[in-house]
Design a protein around this motif. Structure first.
Motif, PDB file in Angstrom:
ATOM      1  N   UNK A   1       0.831  -1.238  -0.103  1.00 26.57           N
ATOM      2  CA  UNK A   1       0.056  -0.068   0.000  1.00 26.57           C
ATOM      3  C   UNK A   1       0.922   1.210   0.078  1.00 26.57           C
ATOM      4  N   UNK A   2       1.876   0.995   0.778  1.00 22.94           N
ATOM      5  CA  UNK A   2       2.878   2.305   1.002  1.00 22.94           C
ATOM      6  C   UNK A   2       3.360   2.624  -0.309  1.00 22.94           C
ATOM      7  N   UNK A   3       3.794   1.577  -1.059  1.00 23.94           N
ATOM      8  CA  UNK A   3       4.516   1.831  -2.278  1.00 23.94           C
ATOM      9  C   UNK A   3       3.821   2.417  -3.405  1.00 23.94           C
ATOM     10  N   UNK A   4       2.137   2.292  -3.208  1.00 27.51           N
ATOM     11  CA  UNK A   4       1.333   2.825  -4.200  1.00 27.51           C
ATOM     12  C   UNK A   4       1.186   4.167  -3.844  1.00 27.51           C
ATOM     13  N   UNK A   5       0.998   4.459  -2.314  1.00 25.17           N
ATOM     14  CA  UNK A   5       0.582   5.772  -1.835  1.00 25.17           C
ATOM     15  C   UNK A   5       1.760   6.731  -2.000  1.00 25.17           C
ATOM     16  N   UNK A   6       3.042   5.972  -1.691  1.00 24.30           N
ATOM     17  CA  UNK A   6       4.216   7.025  -1.861  1.00 24.30           C
ATOM     18  C   UNK A   6       4.620   7.526  -3.402  1.00 24.30           C
ATOM     19  N   UNK A   7       4.558   6.381  -4.179  1.00 24.58           N
ATOM     20  CA  UNK A   7       5.231   6.635  -5.698  1.00 24.58           C
ATOM     21  C   UNK A   7       4.226   6.285  -6.636  1.00 24.58           C
ATOM     22  N   UNK A   8       2.928   6.354  -6.377  1.00 21.61           N
ATOM     23  CA  UNK A   8       1.974   5.999  -7.282  1.00 21.61           C
ATOM     24  C   UNK A   8       2.230   4.926  -8.120  1.00 21.61           C
ATOM     25  N   UNK A   9       2.902   3.847  -7.622  1.00 18.91           N
ATOM     26  CA  UNK A   9       3.156   2.504  -8.384  1.00 18.91           C
ATOM     27  C   UNK A   9       2.141   1.813  -8.673  1.00 18.91           C
ATOM     28  N   UNK A  10       1.937   1.418  -9.802  1.00 18.94           N
ATOM     29  CA  UNK A  10       0.717   0.392 -10.124  1.00 18.94           C
ATOM     30  C   UNK A  10       1.070  -1.151  -9.725  1.00 18.94           C
ATOM     31  N   UNK A  11       0.251  -1.654  -9.303  1.00 15.55           N
ATOM     32  CA  UNK A  11       0.473  -3.013  -8.749  1.00 15.55           C
ATOM     33  C   UNK A  11      -0.511  -3.947  -9.390  1.00 15.55           C
ATOM     34  N   UNK A  12       0.023  -4.942  -9.979  1.00 14.66           N
ATOM     35  CA  UNK A  12      -0.762  -6.075 -10.452  1.00 14.66           C
ATOM     36  C   UNK A  12      -0.412  -7.285  -9.795  1.00 14.66           C
ATOM     37  N   UNK A  13      -1.325  -8.120  -9.051  1.00 16.18           N
ATOM     38  CA  UNK A  13      -0.690  -9.220  -8.202  1.00 16.18           C
ATOM     39  C   UNK A  13      -1.712 -10.283  -8.476  1.00 16.18           C
ATOM     40  N   UNK A  14      -1.012 -11.584  -8.267  1.00 16.65           N
ATOM     41  CA  UNK A  14      -1.844 -12.682  -8.228  1.00 16.65           C
ATOM     42  C   UNK A  14      -2.017 -13.281  -6.925  1.00 16.65           C
ATOM     43  N   UNK A  15      -3.146 -13.651  -6.474  1.00 10.27           N
ATOM     44  CA  UNK A  15      -3.233 -14.204  -5.146  1.00 10.27           C
ATOM     45  C   UNK A  15      -4.110 -15.403  -4.947  1.00 10.27           C
ATOM     46  N   UNK A  16      -3.859 -16.198  -4.167  1.00 13.98           N
ATOM     47  CA  UNK A  16      -4.677 -17.483  -3.593  1.00 13.98           C
ATOM     48  C   UNK A  16      -5.706 -17.076  -2.515  1.00 13.98           C
ATOM     49  N   UNK A  17      -5.453 -15.864  -1.938  1.00 17.79           N
ATOM     50  CA  UNK A  17      -5.815 -15.540  -0.652  1.00 17.79           C
ATOM     51  C   UNK A  17      -6.957 -14.482  -0.768  1.00 17.79           C
ATOM     52  N   UNK A  18      -8.222 -14.762  -0.416  1.00 15.53           N
ATOM     53  CA  UNK A  18      -9.282 -13.769  -0.783  1.00 15.53           C
ATOM     54  C   UNK A  18      -9.350 -12.981   0.222  1.00 15.53           C
ATOM     55  N   UNK A  19      -8.923 -12.756   1.308  1.00 20.17           N
ATOM     56  CA  UNK A  19      -8.989 -11.905   2.532  1.00 20.17           C
ATOM     57  C   UNK A  19      -7.970 -10.920   1.924  1.00 20.17           C
ATOM     58  N   UNK A  20      -6.837 -11.479   1.320  1.00 27.17           N
ATOM     59  CA  UNK A  20      -6.049 -10.510   0.760  1.00 27.17           C
ATOM     60  C   UNK A  20      -6.431  -9.437  -0.313  1.00 27.17           C
ATOM     61  N   UNK A  21      -7.030 -10.323  -1.353  1.00 34.49           N
ATOM     62  CA  UNK A  21      -7.695  -9.379  -2.535  1.00 34.49           C
ATOM     63  C   UNK A  21      -8.605  -8.428  -1.831  1.00 34.49           C
TER      64      UNK A  21
END
Ligand code: ATP
Length: 321
Positions: free
Chosen positions: A180-200
Motif C-alpha cells: 500500500x505504501x509503495x502505491x501511496x508514496x510513488x503511485x506505483x501500479x501493482x498487478x498481483x496474483x493471489x490465492x488469498x481472498x482476504x488479501x484481495x
C-alpha cells in the motif's frame, strides 16, 4: 498502465492444444492495485508471463507501461518490475550485494546502485539486515527483499506473483502495508496474483477473475460481492453431502447450491426463511449436519457462484493449510 486486447496463448502438448489464455481484454490504470484471481490452472501465471514478455502471445497484444508488448518487448522490460514466486535468490550474496547486482543489470551506475540499495532497505524494513546473507532471512524478510529487487530501477508498474504465499498472518499483513505504501508514496501500479481472498479484499482496489482462460468478472471487491445478491447459508455436513445438496436445491427460495469439501453453500433470497426450510428438510430426510451459518456474501461465495469452485479449496491444496 495496462491495455490488454484479445491476449491469447495456447500450448501444443502430446494430448493436443491447451488454450491457457483465450483472448483477454482488460485495462489497469496508473496507481491501481489490481488483484488477479482464479482457480488453479485458470491462466493467471500464463497471463502474467505474457504481460512481462516472458512468453509471446499466440494472438492479441497489449500496451504495458506505455510500450507495445509485441513490437517493443525490451522497452516493456525496462519499465516493469516482476517479482516471481519463490524469488530470485542468490543465497550466498548479502542483501546489499543482491540489490546492487540487480541494479547493475539495469545498467545503473555503482554509486546510484548503492544509494538505491540503501533507500530500498529503509523503505522495505530491511535496515539492519544489509550484510546478512539472503539465505538466513525469515520468510517475510525474504519476500520484502524480493519486492525490493523488483523495484531497483523504480518501475512505474510492478507484477507480484502470489506475494504472500507461505507467510504467517502477521508477515502477510506487514507486506500488505508495504505494498500500500509503495502505491501511496510513488503511485506505483501493482498487478498481483493471489490465492488469498482476504488479501484481495483488503488490499486490492479492483479484482479481475479469470477462469478457463477468460475473464469472467471484474470490479471492486464490494461490486463483486453485490453480484451475489441476497444471503448465503453455509451448511457443514459430515456425510450424505450430495443427498443434502439435492434436497436443498429443490427448496423454494434457494437459487444455487454448491458443494465444496464438506460445506454446502446456498445462495438464498431470504436468509431467515430459507434457514428454517433447510433445517426442516434435512431433519425430515435424517441428514445429520455439523453446523449451519447465515452470512452476507464473501469473495469466496462470489468465486463459487462464478466458477463453481472454491478458491479456498485451491488454497488448501497449494499450501496444505
Ligand atoms: N508450458 C506449458 N505447456 C503446456 N501447458 C501449459 C503450459 N503452461 C501452462 N499450461 C497450461 O495452461 C493452463 C493455465 O496454466 P497457468 O499456469 O497459467 O494457470 P494458473 O491460473 O496460474 O494456475 P495456478 O494457480 O495453479 O498456478 C493450465 O491448463 C496449464 O496446464
Amino acid at each position: 498502465m495496462i491495455h490488454a486486447k484479445g491476449l491469447a496463448r495456447s500450448f501444443q502438448t502430446k494430448r493436443g492444444t491447451v488454450e491457457a489464455v483465450r483472448g483477454v481484454d482488460f485495462q489497469v490504470s496508473a496507481g491501481e492495485i489490481v488483484g488477479f484471481l482464479g482457480p488453479n490452472g485458470a491462466g493467471k501465471t500464463t497471463t502474467l508471463r505474457l504481460l512481462t514478455t516472458l512468453l509471446r502471445p499466440t494472438s492479441g497484444t497489449a500496451e504495458v507501461a506505455g510500450c507495445n508488448l509485441i513490437s517493443d518487448p525490451e522497452a516493456v522490460r525496462c519499465k516493469i518490475g516482476y517479482v516471481a514466486q519463490g524469488g530470485s535468490a542468490a543465497p550466498d550474496a548479502t542483501v546489499t550485494e543482491e540489490l546492487i547486482y540487480q541494479a547493475r543489470l539495469y545498467r545503473i551506475n555503482k554509486t546510484e546502485a548503492a544509494r538505491r540499495a540503501e533507500q530500498l532497505c529503509k523503505e522495505l524494513d530491511l535496515a539492519g539486515l544489509e550484510s546478512r546473507r539472503s539465505s538466513t532471512l525469515s520468510g517475510g524478510q525474504r519476500r520484502r527483499l524480493d519486492i525490493a529487487l523488483g523495484l531497483v530501477h523504480s518501475p512505474p508498474l510492478v507484477f507480484l506473483d502470489e506475494p504472500t504465499v507461505g507467510l504467517d498472518p502477521q508477515a502477510r499483513a506487514n507486506l500488505w502495508d508495504h505494498i500500500r505504501r509503495l502505491r501511496d508514496k510513488s503511485n506505483t501500479t501493482i498487478f498481483l496474483t493471489t490465492h488469498y481472498l482476504d488479501e484481495a479484499d483488503a488490499l486490492c482496489d479492483r479484482i479481475l477473475v479469470i477462469d478457463h482462460g477468460k475473464i469472467v468478472a471484474e470490479g471492486t471487491p464490494e461490486e463483486l460481492k453485490r453480484q451475489v445478491s441476497g444471503d448465503v447459508i453455509h451448511v457443514e455436513l459430515s456425510s450424505e453431502l450430495e443427498k443434502a445438496r439435492k434436497i436443498c436445491s429443490a427448496l423454494p427460495g434457494i437459487r444455487k447450491a454448491v458443494l465444496s469439501e464438506e460445506t454446502l453453500h446456498l445462495n438464498v433470497d431470504d436468509g431467515g426463511q430459507a434457514m428454517m426450510n433447510v433445517l426442516r428438510a434435512l431433519d425430515t430426510a435424517q441428514v445429520p449436519l455439523t453446523s449451519i451459518q447465515l452470512s452476507r456474501p464473501t469473495l469466496d461465495d462470489v468465486f463459487l457462484t462464478l466458477t463453481g469452485r472454491s478458491l479456498r479449496d485451491d488454497e488448501i491444496a497449494k499450501t496444505g493449510k
